[in-house]
Design an enzyme around this catalytic site. Structure first.
Site, mmCIF file in Angstrom:
data_model
loop_
_atom_site.group_PDB
_atom_site.id
_atom_site.type_symbol
_atom_site.label_atom_id
_atom_site.label_comp_id
_atom_site.label_asym_id
_atom_site.label_seq_id
_atom_site.Cartn_x
_atom_site.Cartn_y
_atom_site.Cartn_z
ATOM 1 N N GLY A 1 67.197 64.984 21.272
ATOM 2 C CA GLY A 1 67.986 65.351 20.100
ATOM 3 C C GLY A 1 67.689 66.752 19.597
ATOM 4 N N LEU A 2 67.129 67.610 20.461
ATOM 5 C CA LEU A 2 66.857 68.996 20.043
ATOM 6 C C LEU A 2 67.805 69.960 20.772
ATOM 7 C CD1 LEU A 2 62.939 68.865 19.984
ATOM 8 C CD2 LEU A 2 64.516 68.577 18.065
ATOM 9 N N SER B 1 71.146 70.155 25.793
ATOM 10 C CA SER B 1 72.449 70.345 26.466
ATOM 11 C C SER B 1 73.187 71.558 25.916
ATOM 12 C CB SER B 1 73.351 69.118 26.359
ATOM 13 O OG SER B 1 72.790 68.087 25.631
ATOM 14 N N ASP C 1 75.556 71.876 17.118
ATOM 15 C CA ASP C 1 74.493 72.243 18.068
ATOM 16 C C ASP C 1 74.788 73.582 18.738
ATOM 17 O OD1 ASP C 1 73.681 69.779 17.305
ATOM 18 O OD2 ASP C 1 74.037 68.805 19.235
HETATM 19 C C1 GLA Z 1 74.553 65.408 17.720
HETATM 20 C C2 GLA Z 1 75.882 66.150 17.895
HETATM 21 C C3 GLA Z 1 76.175 67.051 16.703
HETATM 22 C C4 GLA Z 1 76.040 66.298 15.371
HETATM 23 C C5 GLA Z 1 74.726 65.507 15.334
HETATM 24 C C6 GLA Z 1 74.632 64.606 14.125
HETATM 25 O O1 GLA Z 1 73.496 66.332 17.746
HETATM 26 O O2 GLA Z 1 75.875 66.920 19.084
HETATM 27 O O3 GLA Z 1 77.463 67.623 16.834
HETATM 28 O O4 GLA Z 1 77.133 65.467 15.164
HETATM 29 O O5 GLA Z 1 74.549 64.703 16.492
HETATM 30 O O6 GLA Z 1 74.578 65.368 12.963
#
Ligand code: GLA
Length: 391
Positions: free
Chosen positions: A127-128, A131, A175
């Site tokens: 989650g960082l 990608s 992101d």
């Molecule tokens: C992922 C998605 C982002 C955003 C977050 C939640 O990282 O890629 O676009 O929606 O989740 O805030």
């Protein structure tokens, strides 16, 4: 990023031979979002920053012998014949860069073959934004080597489209935006509806950011993510009986009571409540930071997590254990999940004097409660995607 560029170039030559033409090195960071979660695809506010770890791409043009993909992080390699468009491969990291090259082709910017070597130090699937980092590093490289000369904003949008259409993950823009526009020691205050943004100096006083990785294996994140998006679309549909809106974020906190009246489905109502309250919290947190009120900022981080847990339901045992146990420890100002959720990482604000204790104590209790070993990162806030000048 602490990559040894000389070593990376050597790795490149080992794999592609021909030492006559020097490759160029590009870099793109990962990101952490401080507050404003699951708001981007609802046209809301986010507050991310770029990290000081990321992805390097060592690259040069060849004579049209195909696009060659090698990574020091993944075993799969591929050579793909240059064409006017590409199709995704069966489940492979190569879809991230190939999807971006495909976007350039679709926009009429043709590039002969590229020899590419990727290396990253962002933990994958945590989650960082590993990608988005691969996408953006490819985008800036192809932009320069093809002479397309596009603005960063366009590269961000192309990278998001690659992820949506080519990889099949229906993410918002946060992101790619954070990774593209990051600025050292600043967070980005972004309105995801208008794409207007401002840099906010990240003055945390004596506190520092600690990221904790649940190390939970990525499971249903993508399908659950798409389910939440569908629930938000449903909320917009219901609320159109109240007034014409295009985004859930068009509804403000002062109108929150209309949710009870217009959204009959209690689950959809909770999802909408999260988005609307999260937008308000994000603006309040940005304001608190501007006033150097770190305590208020931390409390808003806590409330954000509670809402993601109770109303948006994207946390789970591992994230909740880290957050709720972490908050009990001395020196912790705020703690919440960051990113899509269901696993991945938490971000905490911890007084510098207490970070060692935080890491040791949280590690113990987390192991005891979940059987998993967490990882901790103490990042600095870095710059967005750029070319690295090699002497
Ligand atoms: C992922 C998605 C982002 C955003 C977050 C939640 O990282 O890629 O676009 O929606 O989740 O805030």
């Amino acid at each position: 990023m602490k990559a040894d560029l000389g070593k990376l170039t050597e790795e490149f030559f080992l794999r592609y031979s021909n030492r006559d033409v020097a490759p160029v090195i590009f870099y793109s960071p990962g990101r952490v979002n401080l507050i404003g979660e699951h708001t981007d695809y609802n046209g809301g506010y986010v507050f991310p920053c770029a990290l000081d770890f990321g992805t390097c791409l060592v690259v040069r043009k060849n004579d049209g012998n195909g696009h060659r993909f090698i990574s020091l992080n993944f075993p799969e390699t591929e050579t793909i014949t240059v064409a006017n468009g590409y199709s995704p491969l069966e489940k492979s990291w190569i879809n991230y860069p190939l999807g971006v090259i495909n976007e350039f082709e679709k926009s009429g910017f043709h590039i002969g073959g590229l020899e590419m070597l990727f290396y990253g130090d962002i933990p994958n699937g945590a989650g960082l934004s590993s990608s988005a980092s691969i996408e953006m590093v490819t985008a800036i490289a192809v932009n320069e080597l093809s002479g397309a000369g596009l603005e960063t904003m366009e590269l961000v949008k192309m990278s998001q489209r690659a992820e949506n259409m080519f990889v099949g993950m229906n993410c918002g823009i946060m992101d790619q935006f954070a990774v593209g526009f990051g600025r050292k020691d600043h967070a980005i205050n972004l309105n995801c509806d208008t794409l207007e943004y401002r840099y906010a100096p990240l003055n945390l006083g004596t506190a520092r950011i600690v990221i904790t990785n649940t190390n939970k294996r990525r499971g249903l994140t993508d399908s659950k993510y798409n389910e939440r998006r569908a629930e938000c679309d449903k909320a917009v549909e219901y609320l159109n009986a109240y007034r014409k809106i295009t985004n859930l974020s068009d509804i403000t906190l002062s109108e929150i009571e209309v949710l009870d009246k217009y959204i009959p489905d209690p689950v959809v109502r909770k999802r909408a409540k999260h988005v609307i309250t999260e937008n308000a919290r994000t603006l309040a947190a940005i304001d608190a930071l501007e006033k150097n009120d770190i305590i208020a900022f931390g409390q808003l981080m806590n409330q954000s997590h509670d809402s993601l847990c109770d109303d948006y339901e994207v946390t789970g045992t591992e994230l909740d254990t880290l957050v709720y146990e972490g908050r009990k420890l001395p020196g912790v100002i705020g703690s919440r999940m960051t990113g899509a959720g269901f696993g991945g990482c938490t971000v905490s604000l911890v007084e510098s004097a207490y970070t060692d204790n935080f890491i040791n104590a949280l590690s113990e209790v987390y192991k005891l409660k979940t059987g998993l070993e967490p990882d901790f990162y103490l990042p600095s806030i870095g710059n967005g995607a750029h070319r690295i000048r090699v002497q």
